[in-house]
Design a protein around this motif. Structure first.
Motif, PDB file in Angstrom:
ATOM      1  N   ARG A  54       0.749  -1.282  -0.256  1.00  0.00           N
ATOM      2  CA  ARG A  54      -0.495  -0.056  -0.316  1.00  0.00           C
ATOM      3  C   ARG A  54       0.805   0.984   0.410  1.00  0.00           C
ATOM      4  O   ARG A  54       2.186   1.052   0.625  1.00  0.00           O
ATOM      5  CB  ARG A  54      -1.119   0.013   1.286  1.00  0.00           C
ATOM      6  N   ASP A  58      -3.323   5.280  -1.559  1.00  0.00           N
ATOM      7  CA  ASP A  58      -4.584   4.277  -0.882  1.00  0.00           C
ATOM      8  C   ASP A  58      -4.924   4.737  -0.046  1.00  0.00           C
ATOM      9  O   ASP A  58      -6.395   4.605   0.133  1.00  0.00           O
ATOM     10  CB  ASP A  58      -3.447   2.546  -0.726  1.00  0.00           C
ATOM     11  N   SER A  70      -0.378   1.517   5.264  1.00  0.00           N
ATOM     12  CA  SER A  70      -0.299   1.976   4.815  1.00  0.00           C
ATOM     13  C   SER A  70       1.936   1.978   4.784  1.00  0.00           C
ATOM     14  O   SER A  70       2.821   1.629   3.841  1.00  0.00           O
ATOM     15  CB  SER A  70      -0.294   3.436   4.389  1.00  0.00           C
TER      16      SER A  70
END
Length: 197
Positions: A54, A58, A70
């Motif tokens: 990620r 995202d 993330s």
């Protein structure tokens, strides 16, 4: 939270952010680098992180997402990264609700130090991420355009912060026509405020 910013690109801002993160991690701090250079992310390359998993984009795209989700590992112990690779073109212009979510979650990251690498310039996204930090670093080079742009960034950040105070918006607008590049200095703002009292 440390924000690394610059008025112009190409002055070494991202390299400084990466090296600062690596150095603090080597001192034993838990460090998270946030690649908030939304239009031109490259911290993943500078710290040798994989381009999988990620990204910040995202997080910005998904309602209810957590910034912490993330995080990715780097080759350096105690240094993790919220990368910006694979950011779509829309990542450079998040909606206000997305930006506010990012601002609120930066302080909740599980780290001793968070280092934010910002886009160059004075967009509201840059200024707001710059102002959320505890320590502000402005990178420049010894060339007139770079120094002028760094000064513009500092004045813009001051004005962005001061504009929220009562009566300041009107005072700033009154000074704007005679101010260099339309940005009054703190001293000009103080002098006019003192005249009014």
């Amino acid at each position: 939270v440390i924000a690394v910013a610059s008025g112009k690109g190409g002055v070494g801002k991202s390299l400084m952010a990466a090296n600062l993160g690596i150095y603090l991690a080597q001192l034993g701090k838990e460090v998270i680098l946030v690649d908030a250079a939304l239009g031109s992310p490259n911290l993943h390359t500078l710290v040798g992180a994989n381009e999988t998993g990620r990204t910040l984009h995202d997080f910005l795209r998904k309602d209810g997402a957590k910034l912490e989700d993330s995080l990715c590992e780097t080759p350096f112990p105690s240094l993790r990264l919220i990368p910006g690779h694979q950011n779509g073109y829309a990542a450079a212009n998040p909606r206000p609700t997305q930006k506010n979510l990012l601002l609120s979650q930066i302080r909740t990251l599980p780290a001793d130090v968070v280092v934010i690498d910002l886009d160059p310039g004075t967009s509201f996204n840059v200024l707001d991420l710059f102002l959320v930090a505890d320590l502000h670093m402005v990178m420049t080079l010894p060339e007139p355009p770079s120094i002028e742009s760094a000064f513009r960034l500092i004045k813009s950040a001051f004005i962005r912060k001061a504009a929220g105070l009562p009566g300041m918006k009107a005072l700033i607008e009154e000074l704007r026509p005679g101010a260099y590049a339309g940005l009054p200095t703190p001293n000009q703002m103080r002098a006019l405020a003192m005249q009014r009292n």
